[in-house]
Design an enzyme around this catalytic site. Structure first.
Site, mmCIF file in Angstrom:
data_model
loop_
_atom_site.group_PDB
_atom_site.id
_atom_site.type_symbol
_atom_site.label_atom_id
_atom_site.label_comp_id
_atom_site.label_asym_id
_atom_site.label_seq_id
_atom_site.Cartn_x
_atom_site.Cartn_y
_atom_site.Cartn_z
ATOM 1 N N GLN A 61 -6.018 -0.151 8.680
ATOM 2 C CA GLN A 61 -5.960 0.534 7.393
ATOM 3 C C GLN A 61 -7.143 0.305 6.471
ATOM 4 O O GLN A 61 -7.670 1.260 5.897
ATOM 5 C CB GLN A 61 -4.672 0.141 6.649
ATOM 6 C CG GLN A 61 -4.474 0.902 5.349
ATOM 7 C CD GLN A 61 -3.179 0.575 4.640
ATOM 8 O OE1 GLN A 61 -2.975 0.958 3.498
ATOM 9 N NE2 GLN A 61 -2.275 -0.125 5.299
ATOM 10 N N SER A 62 -7.581 -0.926 6.269
ATOM 11 C CA SER A 62 -8.586 -1.177 5.223
ATOM 12 C C SER A 62 -9.893 -0.443 5.508
ATOM 13 O O SER A 62 -10.438 0.241 4.632
ATOM 14 C CB SER A 62 -8.831 -2.681 5.087
ATOM 15 O OG SER A 62 -9.300 -3.238 6.309
ATOM 16 N N ARG B 166 -12.159 2.175 21.465
ATOM 17 C CA ARG B 166 -12.129 1.591 22.813
ATOM 18 C C ARG B 166 -11.771 2.654 23.834
ATOM 19 O O ARG B 166 -10.804 3.399 23.659
ATOM 20 C CB ARG B 166 -11.100 0.467 22.887
ATOM 21 C CG ARG B 166 -11.477 -0.771 22.071
ATOM 22 C CD ARG B 166 -10.389 -1.816 22.199
ATOM 23 N NE ARG B 166 -9.113 -1.307 21.695
ATOM 24 C CZ ARG B 166 -7.911 -1.708 22.111
ATOM 25 N NH1 ARG B 166 -7.823 -2.616 23.074
ATOM 26 N NH2 ARG B 166 -6.816 -1.217 21.577
ATOM 27 N N LEU C 141 -16.100 4.398 23.658
ATOM 28 C CA LEU C 141 -17.274 3.672 24.132
ATOM 29 C C LEU C 141 -16.879 2.248 24.490
ATOM 30 O O LEU C 141 -16.166 1.586 23.728
ATOM 31 C CB LEU C 141 -18.332 3.662 23.020
ATOM 32 C CG LEU C 141 -19.699 3.085 23.333
ATOM 33 C CD1 LEU C 141 -20.415 3.946 24.378
ATOM 34 C CD2 LEU C 141 -20.543 3.029 22.053
ATOM 35 N N LYS D 48 -7.879 -14.732 9.521
ATOM 36 C CA LYS D 48 -7.449 -13.332 9.524
ATOM 37 C C LYS D 48 -6.533 -13.088 8.324
ATOM 38 O O LYS D 48 -5.765 -13.952 7.919
ATOM 39 C CB LYS D 48 -6.677 -12.993 10.805
ATOM 40 C CG LYS D 48 -7.531 -12.824 12.039
ATOM 41 C CD LYS D 48 -6.661 -12.344 13.197
ATOM 42 C CE LYS D 48 -7.482 -12.105 14.451
ATOM 43 N NZ LYS D 48 -6.618 -11.633 15.573
ATOM 44 N N TYR E 234 -3.946 -9.974 6.489
ATOM 45 C CA TYR E 234 -3.307 -8.670 6.496
ATOM 46 C C TYR E 234 -2.874 -8.330 5.074
ATOM 47 O O TYR E 234 -3.019 -9.138 4.160
ATOM 48 C CB TYR E 234 -2.124 -8.657 7.466
ATOM 49 C CG TYR E 234 -2.552 -8.725 8.917
ATOM 50 C CD1 TYR E 234 -2.733 -7.558 9.656
ATOM 51 C CD2 TYR E 234 -2.799 -9.950 9.529
ATOM 52 C CE1 TYR E 234 -3.136 -7.615 10.984
ATOM 53 C CE2 TYR E 234 -3.205 -10.018 10.861
ATOM 54 C CZ TYR E 234 -3.371 -8.860 11.579
ATOM 55 O OH TYR E 234 -3.784 -8.910 12.892
ATOM 56 N N GLU E 235 -2.356 -7.128 4.908
ATOM 57 C CA GLU E 235 -2.026 -6.603 3.578
ATOM 58 C C GLU E 235 -1.281 -7.598 2.695
ATOM 59 O O GLU E 235 -1.728 -7.949 1.606
ATOM 60 C CB GLU E 235 -1.196 -5.320 3.739
ATOM 61 C CG GLU E 235 -0.559 -4.801 2.462
ATOM 62 C CD GLU E 235 -1.589 -4.375 1.431
ATOM 63 O OE1 GLU E 235 -1.456 -4.760 0.253
ATOM 64 O OE2 GLU E 235 -2.529 -3.644 1.796
ATOM 65 N N ASP F 154 -5.146 -3.665 1.638
ATOM 66 C CA ASP F 154 -5.841 -2.853 2.641
ATOM 67 C C ASP F 154 -6.578 -1.673 2.012
ATOM 68 O O ASP F 154 -7.801 -1.629 1.989
ATOM 69 C CB ASP F 154 -4.841 -2.356 3.690
ATOM 70 C CG ASP F 154 -4.588 -3.363 4.795
ATOM 71 O OD1 ASP F 154 -5.502 -4.130 5.109
ATOM 72 O OD2 ASP F 154 -3.477 -3.387 5.330
ATOM 73 N N GLY G 156 0.383 -5.509 -21.297
ATOM 74 C CA GLY G 156 -0.696 -5.186 -22.217
ATOM 75 C C GLY G 156 -0.197 -5.181 -23.647
ATOM 76 O O GLY G 156 0.850 -5.735 -23.976
ATOM 77 N N GLY G 157 -0.951 -4.528 -24.507
ATOM 78 C CA GLY G 157 -0.607 -4.522 -25.917
ATOM 79 C C GLY G 157 0.474 -3.536 -26.288
ATOM 80 O O GLY G 157 0.924 -3.504 -27.436
ATOM 81 N N GLN G 158 0.926 -2.699 -25.337
ATOM 82 C CA GLN G 158 1.962 -1.702 -25.612
ATOM 83 C C GLN G 158 3.209 -2.054 -24.798
ATOM 84 O O GLN G 158 3.220 -1.867 -23.586
ATOM 85 C CB GLN G 158 1.472 -0.295 -25.249
ATOM 86 C CG GLN G 158 0.165 0.098 -25.920
ATOM 87 C CD GLN G 158 0.279 0.212 -27.430
ATOM 88 O OE1 GLN G 158 1.367 0.370 -27.982
ATOM 89 N NE2 GLN G 158 -0.844 0.118 -28.123
#
Length: 415
Positions: A17-18, A38, A72, A136, A138-139, A168, A247-249
């Site tokens: 995915q990434s 591959r 390839l 390694k 992962y997400e 990812d 946040g401010g709201q």
């Protein structure tokens, strides 16, 4: 009208995915992305989470549109020579292999530079340089080590990972920006360079407001916009804040009509200071407008739970769409909680190309996400993902291989 990245040729050694997020985005902008897979196998996600037997999975098709596929075998001496020729004539190589994999293939940064000093080599890794750089990732691991999980969820429960793939896909977006920046710098220097996007770094970049809050907590010991206030039940690290806006709201998710049976019958409501008087009138609490306990944003902070409970009594009598219509007329910020089913059926998202229906020769029609970034002079046409090795002969011919050469390469197992 041309495409923004017309003329840029990218060797795509990415998988899962990434990396594919990054290269698909560049392909949407017009780059010629050659996905090197591959021989006989291809990207592992072609088979993962399949919903149609013998068809490429949605996991693969939704991350690899607008690309061409070449198979390839780089362990084959002839296959390695093919790749060297491609590197000499391409602009960018993108990979998200485990640390050291490119070196083991015989394609270190130094070797690539001898083949093509203008080549940009872009990589996704789990961590940047340091004690964990060989690990390694992962997400969900990225969300944990980047600070997202520790600050997500409710304070009386465990850390929670987000459904958004910020580790990812988020890192893929960062890498795409790095590649485009390196391409721009190359127009001045003539040199290629390495581009690294570490998943931990990408997640932390998206969590910068929590690093802001850590420093505020260290200084003051309390953060008044968090639901733990006014109890001041803060430890020494930024806590999980439930659905608070951070946040401010002040904001919170509120029940709407039908919540008993519909898990998404909710709306996000922001009690923005400039429209406070409108909120009070709407929910029938006009006396709060001038009450010193509620009249100012700072005065309201200790009473946010009470305020949102009162607003929820109003939203529970309306569907999320009815509530949104009324609130928008009053310029009160809000947003319904949309399920993936609702998003998939949203015609406005189809009209803008944010969701696209694509026809695949094996699996038939499927929905995919379109380009989230719209350029007025470089419109995106989303095309289907390639079949495994579909463009091998076509691409090799473009790199100067004759039909006889290609037959010989195929006979040797190089392609």
């Amino acid at each position: 009208m041309g495409k923004a990245l017309d003329g840029v040729r990218i060797l795509d050694f990415t998988h899962v995915q990434s990396g594919p997020t990054c290269t698909q985005l560049l392909a949407w902008f017009g780059a010629d992305v050659i996905k090197v897979e591959r021989a006989g196998a291809g990207d592992v996600t072609r088979e993962q989470l399949r919903d149609i037997p013998d068809a490429d999975s949605l996991y693969f098709t939704m991350l690899n549109g607008n690309k061409r596929s070449v198979t390839l075998d780089t362990k084959n001496p002839q296959g390695k020579r093919v790749l060297e020729r491609m590197i000499r004539e391409c602009d960018v190589l993108v990979e998200n292999f485990a640390p050291g994999a490119m070196e083991r293939m015989g394609f270190s940064w130094e070797h690539i530079q001898t083949l093509n000093p203008r080549m940009i080599v872009a990589s996704v890794k789990g961590f940047g340089p340091g004690p964990y750089e060989d690990c390694k990732v992962y997400e969900n691991v990225a969300q944990c080590v980047g600070g997202a999980a520790s600050t997500t969820g409710f304070d009386d429960g465990p850390p929670v990972v987000s459904g958004a793939q910020i580790g990812d896909s988020g890192t893929g977006l960062h890498l795409a920006l790095g590649i485009v920046t390196a391409l721009y710098q190359r127009t001045h220097t003539g040199r290629g360079q390495k581009v690294l996007a570490a998943m931990q770094d990408g997640v932390l970049n998206l969590c910068r407001v929590k690093l802001r809050d850590q420093q505020r907590l260290d200084r003051d010991g309390v953060m008044k916009e968090y639901p733990q206030y006014p109890n001041e039940s803060f430890g020494d690290a930024v806590p999980r804040a439930g659905n608070a806006s951070g946040g401010g709201q002040p904001g919170w998710i509120l029940k709407c009509k039908g919540w008993e049976t519909d898990p998404n019958a909710y709306i996000y409501f922001i009690a923005q200071a400039p429209v406070w008087d409108r909120i009070c009138k709407l929910i029938g609490r006009e006396e709060w407008i001038d009450d010193p306990l509620y009249a100012t944003a700072s005065a309201r902070l200790p009473h946010l739970k009470e305020i949102f409970a009162e607003i929820e009594r109003w939203t529970m009598h309306r569907t999320k769409f009815e509530a949104m219509a009324v609130l928008n007329r009053q310029n009160i910020p809000c947003g319904p909680i949309l399920s993936m089913k609702e998003i998939a059926a949203d015609e406005s998202l189809r009209d803008t190309g944010t969701i696209v229906e694509v026809d695949h020769p094996v699996r038939g029609k499927y929905l995919t996400v379109g380009n989230p970034i719209k350029l007025s002079d470089s419109p995106t046409e989303v095309t289907r993902s390639p079949l495994l090795g579909e463009h091998t002969d076509e691409v090799l011919a473009e790199f100067g291989y004759s039909a006889t050469d290609i037959r010989s390469l195929r006979a040797s197992g190089a392609i």
